[in-house]
Design a protein around this motif. Structure first.
Motif, PDB file in Angstrom:
ATOM      1  N   CYS B 447      -1.578  11.685  -2.834  1.00 50.97           N
ATOM      2  CA  CYS B 447      -0.657  10.548  -2.679  1.00 50.97           C
ATOM      3  C   CYS B 447      -0.769   9.591  -3.859  1.00 50.97           C
ATOM      4  O   CYS B 447       0.226   9.110  -4.391  1.00 50.97           O
ATOM      5  CB  CYS B 447      -0.956   9.779  -1.398  1.00 50.97           C
ATOM      6  N   ARG B 448      -1.987   9.292  -4.247  1.00 52.96           N
ATOM      7  CA  ARG B 448      -2.186   8.331  -5.334  1.00 52.96           C
ATOM      8  C   ARG B 448      -1.642   8.872  -6.651  1.00 52.96           C
ATOM      9  O   ARG B 448      -1.097   8.131  -7.450  1.00 52.96           O
ATOM     10  CB  ARG B 448      -3.665   7.976  -5.459  1.00 52.96           C
ATOM     11  N   LEU B 452       1.338   6.099  -5.162  1.00 52.87           N
ATOM     12  CA  LEU B 452       1.117   5.295  -3.959  1.00 52.87           C
ATOM     13  C   LEU B 452      -0.285   4.700  -3.967  1.00 52.87           C
ATOM     14  O   LEU B 452      -1.236   5.358  -4.385  1.00 52.87           O
ATOM     15  CB  LEU B 452       1.274   6.178  -2.713  1.00 52.87           C
ATOM     16  N   SER B 453      -0.413   3.470  -3.491  1.00 56.16           N
ATOM     17  CA  SER B 453      -1.733   2.860  -3.410  1.00 56.16           C
ATOM     18  C   SER B 453      -2.535   3.566  -2.326  1.00 56.16           C
ATOM     19  O   SER B 453      -1.983   4.240  -1.452  1.00 56.16           O
ATOM     20  CB  SER B 453      -1.617   1.381  -3.072  1.00 56.16           C
ATOM     21  N   GLU B 454      -3.834   3.378  -2.379  1.00 59.88           N
ATOM     22  CA  GLU B 454      -4.694   4.020  -1.387  1.00 59.88           C
ATOM     23  C   GLU B 454      -4.310   3.565   0.028  1.00 59.88           C
ATOM     24  O   GLU B 454      -4.257   4.359   0.961  1.00 59.88           O
ATOM     25  CB  GLU B 454      -6.148   3.674  -1.678  1.00 59.88           C
TER      26      GLU B 454
END
Ligand SMILES: Nc1ncnc2c1ncn2[C@@H]1O[C@H](COP(=O)(O)OP(=O)(O)O)[C@@H](O)[C@H]1O
Ligand SMILES: [Mg+2]
Lengths: 250, 494
Positions: B447-448, B452-454
């Motif tokens: 995702c990152r 995307l942020s964690e």
């Protein structure tokens, strides 16, 4: 565009990258080839910021920005994209929703407006067309229950949507039959542009029949031991890796 | 069906004769009101006098007072349950004040007459009491402390013949319905907390949907605990008569507190032949600080009785709050071909403890039940799923499907599953699936690497994990639940 100098990285106490240098200019496509276990995926992971690797020496800059100062998401927002050798499944997370969130996170970090549902759908249709893909994967959870070929196609589709400056494709060809390989390669070719550089990591020369690289590098034992034009790939195909790797070691 | 008075609920009965408690109540004004509103609070402590005082304050008929007193006397001999996997210091039931009502000379006739400070508090909490939300089709019966003070959309419900009012009002206006059904699903003697609730419940909601009526809107109650040290003892009774349908939403939030606050609600649902009740909860009470100090103790008994043939009761809950949750919304599948469902998301983080689950009691023929439980545990959160599926000897052709998934975040959280299955009829078809998973580093990195942020990644993965449950919530509620889940998991990773 990308400038890697003297890069050394370890996993645990094992040194895997042992002084790697690579310069990639705008719009260039570089192929990195090498035997299994030579450190190709490690290189891709280190560049994109995966945890578990320690960079012990050297630098990597994307358009002058030190990548190692940034979190993985910040690297992505800067324009780095990694197409995974083994794309990860996210059960329950809708593929379209995931992409929209990712794209908007990137746009937001650049001070651009977030796309609303309508503009996003429009963009998606456009990209599907360019890649000659249908929308059957979009309603499913990210990579969940996808076949190998579907996973790789999905990676390429994400790349198309996120429009990176530098894309690293890690063995995007592995495990694909010839038809799937052609779809993926056509996609990659459609996304080539003067503003976008690519590093195509592959074990086989086969992919390079479809994606013609500007440069070919051989990675072995954690270093780039040989660089050349696309004819180097053909030579590798013919003679295998042994002659370079052993020659280097001798 | 009898007509529903258009006025909002009377906050305080004028006919009370509280006697000796009057002075104490009046003395209580000076103390501890968070919202600056004059209030009417009984001093801490519990005895028969307090039970009578509560009943008197509410101007209740004799039968109600006696019902409470009977419950109180039984409660005195009941032990507190100790089997749940939760830990907390003993509660001093004499240190709790059992009644607190916003003080009003007369009940408000419309929103304009509701105390503006109250309205402001609702607005801060985002409670949709104002017209805009009401336009969205939600009628709100807001509980402030223990007495309902405002109700909307009564006219429209009235036209349909649906009764939606506070339980106090129902005791006055519809005594025959209340007497017929109250305590028939959850008897006062069911457990320690139901005994206590039956003795001292101060308010709650009553719903009656007449035969062959589809309730024209989602009914919604927002609960809120406001007064320090005032235990909340809500009582909800929902009756769906033959062939009717109702969807009820319950949501709540509480401000920060230092003392632990006890909440021991009782919810009873009754579905007659061919009736369906859908009961959805989003619960977000104060969980306490990082050490768990000051959080709400939530000891709730919720039970639905599929009393009629082909009836259906669905519980859907999203639980993110409370220091301690002890809660098992259950279904008694009494009618033939009746259906019970339980969809649950429970989040524990920090020092939160939750022991939750359901009971499906199959008594009728061809009854079926579905259980989908999703537990998420982060930091030091502890969670136990406890589910009982009982197939009685006469329950020919019963079916149950149970799916029980746990998601752990970090390595200090825990999840335990205690499935109890009792099958006395060999024709039963039982399916049980259980999984425990972690959010993997691979998933987070994937995702990152897409920007995307964690935190967004965690929230996305968690929401994906909970999807089957969110799908059961009414649309608007599902959106809120997702937001709530994301907010509650902020900072829970790493
Ligand atoms: N997480 C890890 N822990 C230990 N060894 C690892 C890990 N990741 C990679 N390696 C080792 O590093 C070497 C390079 O692996 P990798 O980069 O995956 O090679 P390639 O992609 O070229 O096949 C291999 O010897 C592999 O076993
Ligand atoms: Mg590899």
């Amino acid at each position: 565009m990308l400038s890697v100098k003297g890069l050394k990285a370890t996993v645990g106490d094992k040194e895997i990258l042992r002084g790697l240098d690579l310069e990639v200019g705008p719009g260039e496509v570089h192929a990195i080839m090498g035997p299994n276990g030579s450190g190709k995926s490690t290189f891709a992971h280190v560049l994109s910021g995966r945890e578990g690797y320690e960079v012990t020496a050297g630098s990597a800059k994307l358009d002058g920005t030190d990548l190692f100062e940034l979190d993985p998401e910040e690297r992505a927002r800067l324009g780095l994209f990694l197409a995974f050798q083994y794309p990860v499944e996210l059960p329950g997370v809708n593929n379209m929703y995931f992409l929209k969130a990712a794209l908007n996170a990137i746009r937001k970090s650049r001070g651009e407006d977030e796309l609303d549902a309508v503009s996003f759908m429009r963009l998606m249709k456009e990209k599907l067309k360019v890649l000659h893909l249908d929308d059957s994967l979009l309603k499913r959870p990210v990579n969940f229950g996808f076949s190998g070929g579907e996973k790789k196609r999905n990676e390429i589709f994400q790349m198309a949507m996120l429009e990176p400056k530098l894309a690293i494709l890690d063995e995007t060809d592995s495990g694909l039959d010839i038809d799937a390989l052609r779809i993926v390669a056509d996609g990659v070719n459609a996304l080539r542009s003067p503003e976008r550089s690519m590093i195509v990591v592959t074990h086989y020369q086969r992919l390079l029949d479809y994606i013609e690289p500007d440069y070919v590098h051989v990675l072995a034992k954690g270093q780039i031991i040989r660089s050349g034009g696309k004819e180097l790939a053909l030579e590798l195909e013919e003679k295998g890796y042994g002659w370079i790797v052993d020659g280097e070691a001798a | 069906m009898s007509a529903i008075p258009a006025e909002a609920i009377t906050a305080e009965s004028k006919a009370d004769t509280v006697g000796q408690y009057d002075d104490l109540v009046n003395a209580g004004y000076e103390h501890g009101f968070v919202t600056e509103i004059e209030s009417d609070t009984l001093p801490p402590g519990l005895d028969e006098g307090v039970v009578r005082a509560i009943s008197a304050r509410k101007g209740e008929p004799e039968w109600m007072t006696e019902w409470r007193l009977a419950a109180y006397r039984k409660w005195l001999d009941m032990p507190t349950p100790t089997w749940a996997a939760v830990h907390y210091p003993p509660i001093d039931y004499q240190a709790i004040s059992y009644f607190s009502a916003p003080k009003k000379k007369e009940g408000p006739k419309s929103l304009d007459e509701v105390d503006p400070i109250l309205l402001e508090t609702y607005q801060k909490l985002g409670i949709p009491i104002e017209e805009q939300k009401a336009l969205a089709g939600i009628a709100v019966d807001a509980v402030f402390d223990s007495v309902s003070v405002a109700t909307t959309f009564r006219e429209k419900l009235h036209e349909a013949g649906v009764i939606f009012c506070s339980i106090s009002e129902a005791v006055q206006e519809y005594p025959e319905l209340v007497q017929k059904y109250l305590g028939t699903v959850v008897p006062p003697t069911d457990n320690f907390y139901t005994g206590l609730n039956s003795a001292v419940f101060t308010d709650g909601t009553f719903v009656y949907v007449p035969k062959n009526t589809r309730c024209p809107m989602e009914l919604s109650t927002y609960f809120r605990i406001n007064t320090a040290n005032t235990g909340q003892f809500e009582r909800t009774l929902i009756v769906a008569d033959e062939g009717s349908y109702v969807s009820y939403l319950e949501g709540c939030t509480a401000p920060q507190r230092d003392e632990n606050q006890l909440h021991a609600a009782v919810v009873e649902l009754i579905a007659l032949d061919d009736a369906e009740i859908k009961y959805s909860t989003v619960q977000n009470w104060y969980p306490g600080d990082e050490d768990g100090k000051g959080g709400i103790y939530n000891f709730v008994t919720k039970r639905g009785d599929c009393r009629g043939h082909r009836s259906k009761i669905s519980w859907t809950q999203v639980e993110t709050g409370s220091a301690i949750t002890w809660k098992y919304p259950s279904c008694i599948l009494r009618g033939d071909d009746s259906v019970g469902e339980f969809y649950s998301v429970a989040v524990t983080k920090g020092r939160q403890q939750a022991d939750t689950g359901t009971k499906m009691i199959h008594l009728g023929k061809n009854t079926s039940s579905t259980i989908v439980s999703k537990g998420i545990s982060a930091q030091h959160g502890q969670q136990a799923y406890r589910g009982l599926v009982r197939i009685a000897a006469r329950a020919e052709g019963a079916r149950n499907h149970t799916q029980c998934d746990s998601l752990l975040i970090g390595d200090k959280s825990s999840a335990h599953t205690f499935p109890y299955i009792e099958v006395k009829n060999s024709s039963a078809k039982m399916e049980h699936e259980a999984t425990t998973s972690k959010i993997s580093d691979d998933q987070l990195f994937y995702c990152r690497s897409r920007g995307l942020s964690e935190e967004d990644a965690v929230s996305m993965i968690v929401n994906g994990f909970c999807k089957e449950v969110f799908n059961e919530l009414p649309m608007e509620f599902a959106v809120e639940a997702q937001k709530l889940l994301s907010i509650s998991l902020e900072g829970a990773v790493g």
